[in-house]
Design a protein around this motif. Structure first.
Motif, PDB file in Angstrom:
ATOM      1  N   LEU A  92     -40.398 -42.688  27.338  1.00 45.13           N
ATOM      2  CA  LEU A  92     -39.676 -43.319  28.452  1.00 45.13           C
ATOM      3  C   LEU A  92     -39.567 -44.824  28.236  1.00 45.13           C
ATOM      4  O   LEU A  92     -38.488 -45.402  28.422  1.00 45.13           O
ATOM      5  N   HIS A  93     -40.653 -45.447  27.829  1.00 43.58           N
ATOM      6  CA  HIS A  93     -40.647 -46.894  27.613  1.00 43.58           C
ATOM      7  C   HIS A  93     -39.685 -47.270  26.481  1.00 43.58           C
ATOM      8  O   HIS A  93     -38.840 -48.158  26.626  1.00 43.58           O
ATOM      9  N   ASN A  95     -37.159 -45.545  25.189  1.00 40.33           N
ATOM     10  CA  ASN A  95     -35.757 -45.265  25.519  1.00 40.33           C
ATOM     11  C   ASN A  95     -35.221 -46.237  26.558  1.00 40.33           C
ATOM     12  O   ASN A  95     -34.038 -46.594  26.523  1.00 40.33           O
ATOM     13  N   ALA A  96     -36.058 -46.669  27.482  1.00 39.13           N
ATOM     14  CA  ALA A  96     -35.620 -47.678  28.453  1.00 39.13           C
ATOM     15  C   ALA A  96     -35.268 -48.968  27.729  1.00 39.13           C
ATOM     16  O   ALA A  96     -34.212 -49.564  27.975  1.00 39.13           O
ATOM     17  N   LEU A 106     -44.399 -47.673  35.632  1.00 46.00           N
ATOM     18  CA  LEU A 106     -44.334 -46.406  34.912  1.00 46.00           C
ATOM     19  C   LEU A 106     -45.698 -45.732  34.982  1.00 46.00           C
ATOM     20  O   LEU A 106     -46.665 -46.217  34.389  1.00 46.00           O
ATOM     21  N   VAL A 139     -43.215 -38.124  37.203  1.00 45.18           N
ATOM     22  CA  VAL A 139     -42.977 -39.467  36.681  1.00 45.18           C
ATOM     23  C   VAL A 139     -42.662 -40.392  37.849  1.00 45.18           C
ATOM     24  O   VAL A 139     -41.698 -40.159  38.583  1.00 45.18           O
ATOM     25  N   MET A 141     -41.452 -43.859  38.205  1.00 39.42           N
ATOM     26  CA  MET A 141     -40.861 -44.944  37.421  1.00 39.42           C
ATOM     27  C   MET A 141     -39.933 -45.760  38.298  1.00 39.42           C
ATOM     28  O   MET A 141     -39.089 -45.201  38.985  1.00 39.42           O
ATOM     29  N   ILE A 150     -32.719 -42.822  35.747  1.00 37.11           N
ATOM     30  CA  ILE A 150     -34.120 -42.506  35.468  1.00 37.11           C
ATOM     31  C   ILE A 150     -34.273 -41.006  35.250  1.00 37.11           C
ATOM     32  O   ILE A 150     -34.939 -40.565  34.309  1.00 37.11           O
ATOM     33  N   LEU A 153     -32.958 -40.116  31.946  1.00 41.23           N
ATOM     34  CA  LEU A 153     -33.887 -40.606  30.935  1.00 41.23           C
ATOM     35  C   LEU A 153     -35.060 -39.637  30.775  1.00 41.23           C
ATOM     36  O   LEU A 153     -35.440 -39.295  29.650  1.00 41.23           O
ATOM     37  N   ILE A 154     -35.622 -39.164  31.882  1.00 37.45           N
ATOM     38  CA  ILE A 154     -36.726 -38.199  31.834  1.00 37.45           C
ATOM     39  C   ILE A 154     -36.280 -36.929  31.119  1.00 37.45           C
ATOM     40  O   ILE A 154     -36.987 -36.410  30.255  1.00 37.45           O
ATOM     41  N   VAL A 157     -35.950 -37.698  27.354  1.00 33.25           N
ATOM     42  CA  VAL A 157     -37.243 -37.916  26.704  1.00 33.25           C
ATOM     43  C   VAL A 157     -37.999 -36.600  26.534  1.00 33.25           C
ATOM     44  O   VAL A 157     -38.583 -36.355  25.475  1.00 33.25           O
ATOM     45  N   SER A 161     -39.535 -35.504  23.007  1.00 25.18           N
ATOM     46  CA  SER A 161     -40.950 -35.851  22.877  1.00 25.18           C
ATOM     47  C   SER A 161     -41.662 -34.866  21.947  1.00 25.18           C
ATOM     48  O   SER A 161     -41.633 -33.655  22.182  1.00 25.18           O
TER      49      SER A 161
END
Length: 178
Positions: A92-93, A95-96, A106, A139, A141, A150, A153-154, A157, A161
């Motif tokens: 997440l970090h 990709n953000a 987060l 999450v 965030m 967001i 994004l989750i 990821v 992952s």
């Protein structure tokens, strides 16, 4: 205007954007690359184990008193949840940062349902799933983008992952004496 060398967050140490871009490019250059990771696990007594990874201090894993351990560290199942949460958080970090999103907060909360009645194969060994049957990740965030971003994004990821994928698909496993 040049991109900043780091992405600023109010709660996380900045990630080197140039370094991240280099990792992204390297991954695209050779998408079939496989990296082998190693860990040496040494029993210290009862159910406490020292795990040696790279040149780091030993990572201790133990069992709680209810499972006859000394309660000095997470048990193996808890450690696997920690690995999962950490892998998703890193994703997440990263990709953000890659998307230019600034994170203010987060935090991930994980819980997993685990039937332990087989007691490592010495208890009830009737037919049933061994290991986690369900894992939930929440999450929390906050970032400078809409919640829909967001959520996307989750989803992205968790698709990519490594540890999430290890949990969610079969893995070829071999255990043998040396």
């Amino acid at each position: 205007m040049a991109e900043p060398a780091t992405a600023v967050t109010s709660c996380l140490a900045p990630i080197d954007k140039t370094g991240l871009d280099g990792l992204i490019a390297k991954g695209k250059e050779n998408p079939q690359a496989i990296k082998t990771l190693t860990c040496k696990t040494v029993a210290e007594g009862r159910f406490r184990h020292a795990n040696y990874i790279r040149d780091l201090a030993p990572y201790i894993v133990d069992e709680p008193p209810a499972l006859l351990g000394d309660d000095t560290a997470p048990n193996p199942s808890e450690a696997s949840l920690a690995a999962l949460g950490s892998c998703v958080a890193v994703g997440l970090h990263a990709n953000a940062v890659a998307r230019g999103i600034t994170i203010q907060k987060l935090e991930l909360s994980l819980e997993g349902d685990l039937n332990i009645t087989a007691v490592w194969g010495t208890g009830d060994v009737s037919e049933k799933p061994v290991g986690f049957t369900d894992v939930r990740i929440k999450v929390d965030m906050e970032a400078d983008c809409p919640q829909s971003e967001i959520d996307a994004l989750i989803e992205h990821v968790t698709q990519w992952s490594p540890v999430f994928n290890t949990f969610s698909r079969p893995v070829n496993m071999i255990a043998e004496s040396v």
